[in-house]
Design a protein around this motif. Structure first.
Motif, PDB file in Angstrom:
ATOM      1  N   GLN A   1       5.032   7.370   0.603  1.00  0.00           N
ATOM      2  CA  GLN A   1       4.258   6.602  -0.374  1.00  0.00           C
ATOM      3  C   GLN A   1       4.281   5.116  -0.036  1.00  0.00           C
ATOM      4  OE1 GLN A   1       5.041   7.844  -4.560  1.00  0.00           O
ATOM      5  NE2 GLN A   1       6.119   9.564  -3.650  1.00  0.00           N
ATOM      6  N   LEU A   2       5.431   4.627   0.404  1.00  0.00           N
ATOM      7  CA  LEU A   2       5.521   3.238   0.837  1.00  0.00           C
ATOM      8  C   LEU A   2       4.566   2.990   1.994  1.00  0.00           C
ATOM      9  CD1 LEU A   2       8.763   1.217   1.527  1.00  0.00           C
ATOM     10  CD2 LEU A   2       6.994   1.363   3.263  1.00  0.00           C
ATOM     11  N   ARG A   3       4.518   3.928   2.918  1.00  0.00           N
ATOM     12  CA  ARG A   3       3.668   3.765   4.102  1.00  0.00           C
ATOM     13  C   ARG A   3       2.189   3.680   3.730  1.00  0.00           C
ATOM     14  NH1 ARG A   3       1.818   8.264   8.117  1.00  0.00           N
ATOM     15  NH2 ARG A   3       0.662   6.980   9.596  1.00  0.00           N
ATOM     16  N   ASP A   4       1.708   4.587   2.885  1.00  0.00           N
ATOM     17  CA  ASP A   4       0.292   4.544   2.511  1.00  0.00           C
ATOM     18  C   ASP A   4      -0.049   3.264   1.757  1.00  0.00           C
ATOM     19  OD1 ASP A   4      -1.738   7.036   2.798  1.00  0.00           O
ATOM     20  OD2 ASP A   4       0.321   7.707   3.022  1.00  0.00           O
ATOM     21  N   ARG A   5       0.886   2.809   0.921  1.00  0.00           N
ATOM     22  CA  ARG A   5       0.662   1.548   0.209  1.00  0.00           C
ATOM     23  C   ARG A   5       0.610   0.384   1.193  1.00  0.00           C
ATOM     24  NH1 ARG A   5      -1.181  -0.487  -4.654  1.00  0.00           N
ATOM     25  NH2 ARG A   5      -1.919  -2.289  -3.511  1.00  0.00           N
ATOM     26  N   ALA A   6       1.512   0.390   2.184  1.00  0.00           N
ATOM     27  CA  ALA A   6       1.529  -0.682   3.179  1.00  0.00           C
ATOM     28  C   ALA A   6       0.238  -0.684   3.993  1.00  0.00           C
ATOM     29  CB  ALA A   6       2.739  -0.534   4.096  1.00  0.00           C
TER      30      ALA A   6
ATOM     31  N   THR B   1      -3.892  17.151   1.267  1.00  0.00           N
ATOM     32  CA  THR B   1      -3.558  18.562   1.102  1.00  0.00           C
ATOM     33  C   THR B   1      -2.092  18.749   0.702  1.00  0.00           C
ATOM     34  OG1 THR B   1      -3.120  18.740   3.480  1.00  0.00           O
ATOM     35  CG2 THR B   1      -5.321  19.355   2.710  1.00  0.00           C
ATOM     36  N   ASP B   2      -1.229  17.793   1.030  1.00  0.00           N
ATOM     37  CA  ASP B   2       0.180  17.835   0.637  1.00  0.00           C
ATOM     38  C   ASP B   2       0.405  16.753  -0.419  1.00  0.00           C
ATOM     39  OD1 ASP B   2       2.949  17.622   0.366  1.00  0.00           O
ATOM     40  OD2 ASP B   2       3.314  18.106   2.465  1.00  0.00           O
ATOM     41  N   THR B   3       0.347  17.146  -1.664  1.00  0.00           N
ATOM     42  CA  THR B   3       0.442  16.172  -2.745  1.00  0.00           C
ATOM     43  C   THR B   3       1.882  15.766  -3.052  1.00  0.00           C
ATOM     44  OG1 THR B   3       0.390  17.973  -4.368  1.00  0.00           O
ATOM     45  CG2 THR B   3      -1.708  16.907  -3.823  1.00  0.00           C
ATOM     46  N   PHE B   4       2.859  16.443  -2.452  1.00  0.00           N
ATOM     47  CA  PHE B   4       4.241  16.002  -2.623  1.00  0.00           C
ATOM     48  C   PHE B   4       4.528  14.809  -1.710  1.00  0.00           C
ATOM     49  CE2 PHE B   4       8.728  16.016  -1.340  1.00  0.00           C
ATOM     50  CZ  PHE B   4       9.323  15.830  -2.581  1.00  0.00           C
ATOM     51  N   LEU B   5       4.205  14.954  -0.434  1.00  0.00           N
ATOM     52  CA  LEU B   5       4.435  13.853   0.496  1.00  0.00           C
ATOM     53  C   LEU B   5       3.443  12.718   0.285  1.00  0.00           C
ATOM     54  CD1 LEU B   5       5.310  15.428   3.970  1.00  0.00           C
ATOM     55  CD2 LEU B   5       6.820  14.262   2.365  1.00  0.00           C
ATOM     56  N   TYR B   6       2.219  13.056  -0.092  1.00  0.00           N
ATOM     57  CA  TYR B   6       1.164  12.048  -0.200  1.00  0.00           C
ATOM     58  C   TYR B   6       0.482  12.112  -1.570  1.00  0.00           C
ATOM     59  CZ  TYR B   6       1.927  12.830   4.746  1.00  0.00           C
ATOM     60  OH  TYR B   6       2.520  13.012   5.966  1.00  0.00           O
ATOM     61  N   PRO B   7       1.202  11.792  -2.633  1.00  0.00           N
ATOM     62  CA  PRO B   7       0.593  11.882  -3.965  1.00  0.00           C
ATOM     63  C   PRO B   7      -0.483  10.832  -4.196  1.00  0.00           C
ATOM     64  CG  PRO B   7       2.761  10.866  -4.113  1.00  0.00           C
ATOM     65  CD  PRO B   7       2.622  11.356  -2.703  1.00  0.00           C
TER      66      PRO B   7
ATOM     67  N   PRO C   1      -2.716   8.692  -1.567  1.00  0.00           N
ATOM     68  CA  PRO C   1      -3.024   8.264  -0.202  1.00  0.00           C
ATOM     69  C   PRO C   1      -3.555   6.834  -0.139  1.00  0.00           C
ATOM     70  CG  PRO C   1      -3.995  10.420  -0.691  1.00  0.00           C
ATOM     71  CD  PRO C   1      -3.530   9.839  -1.985  1.00  0.00           C
ATOM     72  N   GLN C   2      -3.609   6.335   1.074  1.00  0.00           N
ATOM     73  CA  GLN C   2      -4.131   4.997   1.311  1.00  0.00           C
ATOM     74  C   GLN C   2      -5.505   4.803   0.666  1.00  0.00           C
ATOM     75  OE1 GLN C   2      -5.205   2.131   5.174  1.00  0.00           O
ATOM     76  NE2 GLN C   2      -5.017   4.332   5.438  1.00  0.00           N
ATOM     77  N   GLY C   3      -6.366   5.811   0.781  1.00  0.00           N
ATOM     78  CA  GLY C   3      -7.696   5.696   0.197  1.00  0.00           C
ATOM     79  C   GLY C   3      -7.660   5.487  -1.299  1.00  0.00           C
ATOM     80  N   SER C   4      -6.709   6.118  -1.968  1.00  0.00           N
ATOM     81  CA  SER C   4      -6.574   5.940  -3.408  1.00  0.00           C
ATOM     82  C   SER C   4      -6.164   4.509  -3.738  1.00  0.00           C
ATOM     83  CB  SER C   4      -5.544   6.934  -3.956  1.00  0.00           C
ATOM     84  OG  SER C   4      -5.420   6.827  -5.352  1.00  0.00           O
ATOM     85  N   HIS C   5      -5.233   3.949  -2.952  1.00  0.00           N
ATOM     86  CA  HIS C   5      -4.843   2.552  -3.148  1.00  0.00           C
ATOM     87  C   HIS C   5      -6.029   1.617  -2.919  1.00  0.00           C
ATOM     88  CE1 HIS C   5      -0.605   3.288  -3.734  1.00  0.00           C
ATOM     89  NE2 HIS C   5      -0.516   3.962  -2.602  1.00  0.00           N
ATOM     90  N   LEU C   6      -6.808   1.887  -1.877  1.00  0.00           N
ATOM     91  CA  LEU C   6      -7.948   1.026  -1.575  1.00  0.00           C
ATOM     92  C   LEU C   6      -9.013   1.117  -2.657  1.00  0.00           C
ATOM     93  CD1 LEU C   6      -8.170   1.583   2.270  1.00  0.00           C
ATOM     94  CD2 LEU C   6      -7.600  -0.556   1.095  1.00  0.00           C
ATOM     95  N   ARG C   7      -9.149   2.277  -3.260  1.00  0.00           N
ATOM     96  CA  ARG C   7     -10.081   2.386  -4.390  1.00  0.00           C
ATOM     97  C   ARG C   7      -9.600   1.545  -5.556  1.00  0.00           C
ATOM     98  NH1 ARG C   7     -11.312   8.277  -6.703  1.00  0.00           N
ATOM     99  NH2 ARG C   7      -9.037   8.199  -6.899  1.00  0.00           N
ATOM    100  N   ASP C   8      -8.281   1.513  -5.785  1.00  0.00           N
ATOM    101  CA  ASP C   8      -7.741   0.663  -6.844  1.00  0.00           C
ATOM    102  C   ASP C   8      -8.006  -0.813  -6.554  1.00  0.00           C
ATOM    103  OD1 ASP C   8      -6.793   2.910  -8.136  1.00  0.00           O
ATOM    104  OD2 ASP C   8      -4.742   2.703  -7.374  1.00  0.00           O
ATOM    105  N   ILE C   9      -7.928  -1.196  -5.289  1.00  0.00           N
ATOM    106  CA  ILE C   9      -8.115  -2.592  -4.900  1.00  0.00           C
ATOM    107  C   ILE C   9      -9.586  -2.992  -4.941  1.00  0.00           C
ATOM    108  CG2 ILE C   9      -7.903  -4.241  -2.995  1.00  0.00           C
ATOM    109  CD1 ILE C   9      -5.406  -2.619  -2.104  1.00  0.00           C
ATOM    110  N   TYR C  10     -10.451  -2.124  -4.414  1.00  0.00           N
ATOM    111  CA  TYR C  10     -11.849  -2.494  -4.187  1.00  0.00           C
ATOM    112  C   TYR C  10     -12.850  -1.850  -5.144  1.00  0.00           C
ATOM    113  CZ  TYR C  10     -10.589  -4.668   0.261  1.00  0.00           C
ATOM    114  OH  TYR C  10     -10.055  -5.485   1.228  1.00  0.00           O
ATOM    115  N   GLY C  11     -12.448  -0.812  -5.844  1.00  0.00           N
ATOM    116  CA  GLY C  11     -13.413  -0.114  -6.682  1.00  0.00           C
ATOM    117  C   GLY C  11     -14.520   0.489  -5.836  1.00  0.00           C
ATOM    118  N   ARG C  12     -15.764   0.261  -6.206  1.00  0.00           N
ATOM    119  CA  ARG C  12     -16.896   0.815  -5.459  1.00  0.00           C
ATOM    120  C   ARG C  12     -17.097   0.163  -4.110  1.00  0.00           C
ATOM    121  NH1 ARG C  12     -21.642   1.698 -10.083  1.00  0.00           N
ATOM    122  NH2 ARG C  12     -20.435   3.173 -11.375  1.00  0.00           N
ATOM    123  N   ASP C  13     -16.372  -0.898  -3.845  1.00  0.00           N
ATOM    124  CA  ASP C  13     -16.466  -1.541  -2.533  1.00  0.00           C
ATOM    125  C   ASP C  13     -15.626  -0.824  -1.481  1.00  0.00           C
ATOM    126  OD1 ASP C  13     -18.324  -3.454  -3.166  1.00  0.00           O
ATOM    127  OD2 ASP C  13     -16.853  -5.000  -3.646  1.00  0.00           O
ATOM    128  N   TYR C  14     -14.995   0.286  -1.867  1.00  0.00           N
ATOM    129  CA  TYR C  14     -14.364   1.176  -0.894  1.00  0.00           C
ATOM    130  C   TYR C  14     -15.076   2.519  -0.939  1.00  0.00           C
ATOM    131  CZ  TYR C  14     -11.134   4.176   1.595  1.00  0.00           C
ATOM    132  OH  TYR C  14     -10.603   5.067   2.491  1.00  0.00           O
TER     133      TYR C  14
END
Length: 463
Positions: free
Chosen positions: A302-307, A337-343, A345-358
């Motif tokens: 999770q730290l990695r995807d956020r980074a 596909t693995d929601t334990f290791l990757y609850p 993902p990076q794309g989810s963080h980027l959607r939080d940051i950019y909204g529709r701009d991602y």
């Protein structure tokens, strides 16, 4: 992430410590087992007697009403078939383009084709890759006119990784050539990942060089904090050290980041030094995971995807240019596909940051070959071939659309298609390692904004 060794992650949840050490590398996923041709034929022989087949037929009709045919995945030539994809991307600042495997030529080639289109038609300036920040800096130097040739740069910066392929040498060679003819509007290469499995020493030196000029009085303290940390050339060996020692080192790297952050009043040089120091700190935070504790491994991922998301956003805001982000489907999308290791993902963080701009663009394929690794080996990449998807899989229905290769906007697809794609089903997916059990499952419409489906893929081209 790039480096000399890449192995899988899912084994981290198994018993062996060797496979557990694979935490620093690319996501893997299972591939569904084939069924016999006779069984497949029996399933579709009488669609009127099979409600599931009738539903699939309705889904296919719905997809066909909005699907856009793709002329080719190869870069160069006419791009009229990409205009509808450009419209789907719209004014997005960051586009995440996934890949269902880490070893298929068509995925890699399409990334260059789409990047070239986005550069020439929509003002994109950066190709970002799921490789380490430090490796990305090496490639960026070459793209901006530095010494060497494309193949050697790929070998030096990305050696042993899934990106150590002809397709990426072709990509960075094109980027360098483009910059020669467009010196006022150059394109850039970004590695958005943390520094494992090889951080090297150059990134430490960049931080030290800044303090040497800006705050020479603080340099001895920085040197003391980084002593014993630099260089980090072999994360696999480093992970064998006691957890307590690795956590102490992570604290030192974080203190060094705080020191660099407080060392200047702003400006470009300070911003870059802080970013380099942050990548070092994130790398050591990640490498402080407890391999015997699945929860610790999950937290590290999770730290990695956020980074990765933060690095991409930092670059986009610092340079002011739009970014095409290349990574595994499980990193660029909103759902892995693995929601334990990757609850998240990076794309989810980027959607939080950019909204529709991602915008997240995923890949699927019906059959073909790709390269995978045996797991704990260095460069033991080998070809694996899978048959056409079976009826219970996502790709079986997707491949019934009349176009061989196509793309579709999942956000605006007819309800029959969206409802079907909102259900989690077995899916072909593989990272660095090929596993056959358990099968990965994914609800495609919840994972991506846009889907590109290919009928068949072939293995990526090794040097």
């Amino acid at each position: 992430m790039a480096g000399n060794k890449r192995i899988g992650r899912r084994g981290l949840l198994a018993a062996t410590a060797a496979l557990a050490a694979a935490a620093v590398l690319a996501p893997v996923a299972a591939v569904a087992a084939p069924v016999t041709p006779a069984a497949a034929a029996a399933t579709v022989a009488n669609p009127a007697a099979d409600p599931a087949q009738a539903q699939r037929s309705a889904v296919v009709r719905a997809l066909e009403s909005v699907a856009q045919p793709l002329r080719t995945t190869e870069p160069g030539g006419r791009t009229a078939d990409l205009r509808a994809l450009g419209a789907m991307i719209g004014d997005a600042r960051v586009v995440g383009l996934g890949e269902a495997t880490h070893g298929s030529h068509e995925f890699f080639a399409m990334k260059q084709r789409l990047f070239r289109y986005l550069v020439e038609e929509k003002g994109f300036t950066t190709f970002a890759l799921e490789t380490s920040w430090s490796s990305g800096l090496q490639v960026e130097e070459y793209v901006q006119g530095g010494p060497g040739d494309a193949r050697q740069v790929v070998k030096d910066a990305l050696g042993g990784s899934p990106w150590d392929r002809e397709e990426f040498a072709d990509l960075i060679a094109w980027m360098r050539s483009y910059n020669r003819s467009h010196p006022r509007n150059p394109v850039h290469f970004l590695g958005d990942d943390i520094g494992a499995p090889r951080l090297g020493d150059r990134i430490f030196e960049r931080v030290a060089s800044y303090l040497r000029e800006a705050r020479p009085d603080a340099l001895p303290q920085l040197d003391g904090l980084y002593a014993g940390l630099r260089p980090l050339d072999d994360t696999m060996a480093y992970l064998k050290r006691p957890v307590a020692e690795r956590r102490e080192n992570a604290a030192k790297a974080r203190q060094a980041l705080d020191l660099v952050t407080a060392s200047g009043a702003g400006g470009d040089a300070h911003a870059w030094a802080v970013q380099h120091a942050r990548n070092i700190a994130d790398t050591f935070d990640f490498a402080a995971l407890d391999l015997a504790d699945p929860a610790s491994v999950s937290a590290a991922e999770q730290l990695r995807d956020r980074a990765m998301a933060d690095n991409t956003a930092w670059w986009e805001r610092r340079t002011g240019g739009k970014v095409l982000l290349s990574a595994h489907n499980g990193h660029t999308g909103y759902l892995a596909t693995d929601t334990f290791l990757y609850p998240e993902p990076q794309g989810s963080h980027l959607r939080d940051i950019y909204g529709r701009d991602y915008v997240a663009v995923g890949f699927t394929f019906d059959s073909g070959s790709f390269l995978t690794n045996d797991g704990i080996l260095t460069d033991a990449w080998k070809a694996v071939t899978v048959p056409p998807a079976t009826p219970e899989m996502n790709e079986h229905t997707l491949d019934r659309v009349r176009y061989r290769d196509y793309y579709v906007d999942l956000r605006t697809a007819p309800r029959a298609a969206r409802d079907w794609l909102n259900v989690s089903r077995p899916t072909y997916e593989a990272g660095s390692v090929y596993l056959t059990d358990p099968r990965p499952q994914l609800a495609i419409a919840r994972a991506y904004d846009v889907l590109i489906h290919l009928n068949r893929v072939t293995q990526a081209r090794m040097f």
